[in-house]
Motif scaffolding. Structure first.
Motif, short mmCIF file in Angstrom:
data_model
loop_
_atom_site.label_atom_id
_atom_site.label_comp_id
_atom_site.label_asym_id
_atom_site.label_seq_id
_atom_site.Cartn_x
_atom_site.Cartn_y
_atom_site.Cartn_z
N HIS A 157 0.83 -1.20 0.00
CA HIS A 157 0.00 0.00 0.00
C HIS A 157 0.87 1.27 0.00
N ARG A 158 1.95 1.25 0.79
CA ARG A 158 2.88 2.40 0.80
C ARG A 158 3.49 2.60 -0.58
N GLU A 159 3.89 1.50 -1.25
CA GLU A 159 4.45 1.61 -2.60
C GLU A 159 3.42 2.18 -3.56
N LEU A 160 2.18 1.71 -3.46
CA LEU A 160 1.12 2.21 -4.32
C LEU A 160 0.92 3.71 -4.13
N LEU A 161 0.87 4.15 -2.89
CA LEU A 161 0.71 5.58 -2.62
C LEU A 161 1.89 6.40 -3.13
N GLN A 162 3.10 5.87 -2.98
CA GLN A 162 4.29 6.56 -3.47
C GLN A 162 4.23 6.70 -5.00
N ARG A 180 4.38 9.10 -10.30
CA ARG A 180 3.58 9.35 -11.50
C ARG A 180 3.46 10.85 -11.80
N PRO A 181 3.12 11.70 -10.81
CA PRO A 181 3.06 13.15 -11.11
C PRO A 181 4.40 13.71 -11.59
N LYS A 182 5.49 13.23 -11.02
CA LYS A 182 6.82 13.72 -11.42
C LYS A 182 7.10 13.35 -12.88
N VAL A 183 6.87 12.09 -13.25
CA VAL A 183 7.14 11.64 -14.62
C VAL A 183 6.17 12.31 -15.59
N THR A 184 4.92 12.50 -15.18
CA THR A 184 3.95 13.18 -16.03
C THR A 184 4.41 14.60 -16.34
N ALA A 185 4.92 15.29 -15.34
CA ALA A 185 5.44 16.65 -15.55
C ALA A 185 6.64 16.63 -16.49
N LYS A 196 7.47 8.50 -21.52
CA LYS A 196 6.24 7.75 -21.83
C LYS A 196 6.41 6.27 -21.45
N LYS A 197 7.60 5.74 -21.73
CA LYS A 197 7.86 4.33 -21.37
C LYS A 197 7.81 4.16 -19.84
N ARG A 198 8.44 5.08 -19.13
CA ARG A 198 8.46 5.03 -17.66
C ARG A 198 7.05 5.19 -17.10
N LEU A 199 6.25 6.04 -17.71
CA LEU A 199 4.86 6.24 -17.29
C LEU A 199 4.04 4.95 -17.46
N ARG A 200 4.26 4.24 -18.58
CA ARG A 200 3.58 2.96 -18.79
C ARG A 200 3.99 1.93 -17.73
N GLU A 201 5.29 1.91 -17.38
CA GLU A 201 5.77 0.99 -16.34
C GLU A 201 5.13 1.30 -14.99
N ILE A 202 5.05 2.58 -14.66
CA ILE A 202 4.44 3.00 -13.39
C ILE A 202 2.96 2.61 -13.38
N ASP A 203 2.25 2.88 -14.47
CA ASP A 203 0.83 2.54 -14.55
C ASP A 203 0.61 1.03 -14.44
N ARG A 204 1.48 0.26 -15.05
CA ARG A 204 1.38 -1.20 -14.98
C ARG A 204 1.57 -1.67 -13.53
N ARG A 205 2.55 -1.10 -12.83
CA ARG A 205 2.81 -1.46 -11.44
C ARG A 205 1.64 -1.03 -10.54
N ILE A 206 1.07 0.13 -10.80
CA ILE A 206 -0.09 0.60 -10.04
C ILE A 206 -1.25 -0.38 -10.19
N ARG A 207 -1.55 -0.78 -11.43
CA ARG A 207 -2.65 -1.73 -11.66
C ARG A 207 -2.37 -3.06 -10.97
#
Length: 177
Positions: free
Chosen positions: A35-40, A46-51, A72-83
């Motif tokens: 849960h801590r990892e998910l929140l991080q 995600r906001p940092k990479v999006t910016a 964009k690649k890093r954002l996809r990796e983050i989104d995959r880990r979030i899911r």
């Protein structure tokens, strides 16, 4: 959400049985780490990479913009880990080891002290596959050692088949912290 896991509920994790693919256990501490990892990821990464991606996109041609492509690649990796984390946390059965009613045998969440054939002692906590940390003493309930230990009591010896050969381990102590 905490659940006491009685001996009858470990039928799918008994010695020699395959773990049911739909029943996933997490210790309370493991769920909190996830849960801590998910929140991080949601609140910081995600906001940092999006910016960064937005800034790179503002530079113009995106087809040869390495910062944009990598972002964009890093954002996809983050989104995959979030899911992945959301699915795991939503479907897992959370077990609080301290609430285990039968403390005389090894069940999920137990911290077990073992002695090998040479008299060397090792302590492991039996955890879910998402919580494995061999250097931290957390082994999977689905591992050869984890399976061999289930439903065993102090003083019992188990034989574990490893890639390096078989080993005999004697249960010295069981704790549910």
């Amino acid at each position: 959400m905490s659940q006491d896991v009685s001996p009858d509920e470990h039928d799918d994790l008994d010695e020699g049985a395959e773990a049911a693919p739909f029943r996933r256990y997490l210790t309370r501490a493991g769920a909190e780490r996830m849960h801590r990892e998910l929140l991080q990821l949601l609140n910081e990464a995600r906001p940092k990479v999006t910016a960064e991606v937005s800034a790179a996109a503002a530079q113009g041609d995106r087809s040869e913009n390495a910062e944009y492509i990598y972002g964009k690649k890093r954002l996809r990796e983050i989104d995959r880990r979030i899911r992945f984390l959301q699915r795991r946390l939503d479907t897992a059965t959370i077990v609080t080891p301290a609430e285990q009613s039968d403390r005389s045998k090894v069940y999920f969440g137990a911290t077990v002290t073992l002695e090998d054939e040479d008299g060397e002692r090792t302590t492991y906590q039996i955890v879910g596959s998402d919580e494995i940390d061999a250097s931290g003493g957390r082994i999977s309930v689905e591992s050869p050692i984890g399976r061999a230990l289930l439903r065993k009591a102090p003083g019992e010896t188990v034989e574990v088949r490893r890639p390096r050969g078989e080993i005999e381990l004697t249960i010295v102590d069981i704790r549910y912290d």
